[in-house]
Design a protein around this motif. Sequence first.
Motif, mmCIF file in Angstrom:
data_model
loop_
_atom_site.group_PDB
_atom_site.id
_atom_site.type_symbol
_atom_site.label_atom_id
_atom_site.label_comp_id
_atom_site.label_asym_id
_atom_site.label_seq_id
_atom_site.Cartn_x
_atom_site.Cartn_y
_atom_site.Cartn_z
ATOM 1 N N THR A 12 28.651 -8.249 -35.620
ATOM 2 C CA THR A 12 27.702 -8.055 -34.520
ATOM 3 C C THR A 12 26.712 -9.204 -34.430
ATOM 4 O O THR A 12 26.410 -9.701 -33.329
ATOM 5 N N VAL A 13 26.205 -9.635 -35.578
ATOM 6 C CA VAL A 13 25.267 -10.762 -35.604
ATOM 7 C C VAL A 13 25.946 -12.016 -35.045
ATOM 8 O O VAL A 13 25.353 -12.766 -34.257
ATOM 9 N N LYS A 14 27.174 -12.242 -35.431
ATOM 10 C CA LYS A 14 27.913 -13.403 -34.933
ATOM 11 C C LYS A 14 28.112 -13.322 -33.418
ATOM 12 O O LYS A 14 27.931 -14.307 -32.699
ATOM 13 N N ALA A 15 28.450 -12.133 -32.919
ATOM 14 C CA ALA A 15 28.695 -11.977 -31.483
ATOM 15 C C ALA A 15 27.419 -12.209 -30.673
ATOM 16 O O ALA A 15 27.481 -12.723 -29.553
ATOM 17 N N VAL A 16 26.255 -11.840 -31.223
ATOM 18 C CA VAL A 16 24.988 -12.010 -30.500
ATOM 19 C C VAL A 16 24.508 -13.460 -30.559
ATOM 20 O O VAL A 16 24.041 -14.018 -29.556
ATOM 21 N N GLU A 18 26.278 -16.317 -31.481
ATOM 22 C CA GLU A 18 27.217 -17.397 -31.170
ATOM 23 C C GLU A 18 27.020 -17.990 -29.774
ATOM 24 O O GLU A 18 27.066 -19.221 -29.611
ATOM 25 N N PRO A 19 26.759 -17.207 -28.726
ATOM 26 C CA PRO A 19 26.528 -17.819 -27.398
ATOM 27 C C PRO A 19 25.278 -18.691 -27.342
ATOM 28 O O PRO A 19 25.161 -19.540 -26.453
ATOM 29 N N LEU A 20 24.343 -18.500 -28.270
ATOM 30 C CA LEU A 20 23.124 -19.302 -28.283
ATOM 31 C C LEU A 20 23.296 -20.607 -29.041
ATOM 32 O O LEU A 20 22.429 -21.495 -28.963
ATOM 33 N N SER A 21 24.388 -20.741 -29.760
ATOM 34 C CA SER A 21 24.607 -21.943 -30.570
ATOM 35 C C SER A 21 24.651 -23.227 -29.748
ATOM 36 O O SER A 21 24.062 -24.236 -30.160
ATOM 37 N N PRO A 22 25.327 -23.268 -28.581
ATOM 38 C CA PRO A 22 25.330 -24.524 -27.809
ATOM 39 C C PRO A 22 23.938 -24.994 -27.404
ATOM 40 O O PRO A 22 23.668 -26.202 -27.414
ATOM 41 N N PHE A 23 23.053 -24.055 -27.076
ATOM 42 C CA PHE A 23 21.702 -24.444 -26.675
ATOM 43 C C PHE A 23 20.912 -24.971 -27.876
ATOM 44 O O PHE A 23 20.142 -25.919 -27.748
ATOM 45 N N THR A 24 21.125 -24.351 -29.026
ATOM 46 C CA THR A 24 20.446 -24.818 -30.234
ATOM 47 C C THR A 24 20.872 -26.229 -30.587
ATOM 48 O O THR A 24 20.044 -27.095 -30.893
ATOM 49 N N ASP A 25 22.182 -26.477 -30.537
ATOM 50 C CA ASP A 25 22.682 -27.819 -30.849
ATOM 51 C C ASP A 25 22.183 -28.844 -29.832
ATOM 52 O O ASP A 25 21.801 -29.965 -30.185
ATOM 53 N N ALA A 26 22.192 -28.460 -28.550
ATOM 54 C CA ALA A 26 21.795 -29.405 -27.498
ATOM 55 C C ALA A 26 20.326 -29.788 -27.602
ATOM 56 O O ALA A 26 19.952 -30.950 -27.410
ATOM 57 N N LEU A 27 19.467 -28.816 -27.910
ATOM 58 C CA LEU A 27 18.026 -29.075 -27.985
ATOM 59 C C LEU A 27 17.599 -29.644 -29.327
ATOM 60 O O LEU A 27 16.413 -29.913 -29.533
ATOM 61 N N SER A 28 18.547 -29.818 -30.247
ATOM 62 C CA SER A 28 18.225 -30.380 -31.561
ATOM 63 C C SER A 28 18.569 -31.852 -31.651
ATOM 64 O O SER A 28 18.449 -32.451 -32.716
ATOM 65 N N GLY A 29 19.014 -32.444 -30.545
ATOM 66 C CA GLY A 29 19.414 -33.843 -30.566
ATOM 67 C C GLY A 29 18.242 -34.794 -30.676
ATOM 68 O O GLY A 29 17.091 -34.443 -30.399
ATOM 69 N N GLU A 30 18.539 -36.014 -31.088
ATOM 70 C CA GLU A 30 17.520 -37.044 -31.245
ATOM 71 C C GLU A 30 17.739 -38.230 -30.320
ATOM 72 O O GLU A 30 16.859 -39.085 -30.201
ATOM 73 N N LYS A 31 18.890 -38.304 -29.662
ATOM 74 C CA LYS A 31 19.248 -39.497 -28.902
ATOM 75 C C LYS A 31 19.189 -39.257 -27.400
ATOM 76 O O LYS A 31 19.737 -40.030 -26.631
ATOM 77 N N HIS A 32 18.554 -38.177 -26.993
ATOM 78 C CA HIS A 32 18.349 -37.918 -25.576
ATOM 79 C C HIS A 32 17.085 -37.074 -25.427
ATOM 80 O O HIS A 32 16.616 -36.470 -26.386
ATOM 81 N N THR A 33 16.536 -37.051 -24.228
ATOM 82 C CA THR A 33 15.334 -36.258 -23.985
ATOM 83 C C THR A 33 15.676 -34.770 -24.050
ATOM 84 O O THR A 33 16.686 -34.332 -23.502
ATOM 85 N N THR A 34 14.832 -34.000 -24.719
ATOM 86 C CA THR A 34 15.112 -32.574 -24.908
ATOM 87 C C THR A 34 14.003 -31.674 -24.376
ATOM 88 O O THR A 34 14.287 -30.572 -23.905
ATOM 89 N N LEU A 35 12.751 -32.109 -24.429
ATOM 90 C CA LEU A 35 11.654 -31.222 -24.033
ATOM 91 C C LEU A 35 11.763 -30.826 -22.565
ATOM 92 O O LEU A 35 11.496 -29.668 -22.213
ATOM 93 N N SER A 36 12.152 -31.757 -21.711
ATOM 94 C CA SER A 36 12.261 -31.456 -20.286
ATOM 95 C C SER A 36 13.454 -30.576 -19.954
ATOM 96 O O SER A 36 13.607 -30.141 -18.810
#
Length: 282
Positions: A12-16, A18-36
């Motif tokens: 259940t934890v994985k199912a809830v 897992e869909p948020l993982s792409p956003f976490t990875d995307a907003l954790s980058g260092e080589k592109h603007t993320t705050l905006s």
Amino acid sequence: MPKDSDITVLETVKAVLEPLSPFTDALSGEKHTTLSSVLPLLWNRIYECLSHEQSDSALAQEMKEKITEYLQHRYDDLQLQLLLNTATYLDPRFKNSFVSLKDDVKQSLVDEVRKMGNDGSTSGAQLSGDSSQVRPSKKSKSDLKQLLSTIQGEKKEKGETTSSSQAHLSASDELNGEFLVYGQMPEVSAEDDPLSWWKSNMGTLPQLSEFARKYLCIAASSCSSERVFSTAGYIVSPRRSRLTQEHVDMLVFLSQNLEMLTSVIHFRNTNPSPDPLTSATC
């Protein structure tokens, strides 16, 4: 040995989450603007992943409610909302679509100009945003540009754009003029680099380009600083406990910037034209 009930909870934890993982990875980058990119992602995608479904168990519903409540509470702060709206306004990809506090943002920028005593004409500093000079990350992560491009298209299709009325601000004529010019410029594609855009329009919008450099460099998460601490932990091992603070700082700096230095050397080798910075000091 985990029980069947434990396996069910983990699934259940994985199912809830897992869909948020792409956003976490995307907003954790260092080589592109993320705050905006925070407001565009929150606008639809993240809360859509947390919506209730008929197949959700009681635990899944409770988790989604808790996460939604936490996010709403976290982003209810007025100062944080102003910061996010400012960064989004200064991003030419989202300046008309996702900014809900445009008047407050403009007034805040005017106040900053007054505070710095910068009402006169200013020369914009160069923005570094050439994505071709950055080597791709070894780990394949979700593409933030692809996510934002999809969201931008959905926003324009629904026609839910915020009001673009100009606020009556008591700033200098130059800054007011930049607001007008910037407001008339169309939004660019979500796949474009906002720093490259500001570098190209620095002469037209000198003061706003300074603000863009200030706000768009802010990271949306603390992942980059946590990576620095992890690097320091690898360097200061029990076998190297006699390292001085100065040497630790130097080694961490080299470790974090070695890839950038390699990219700069490669760029200079492939582009023999003189560097404007070095030529200016000669």
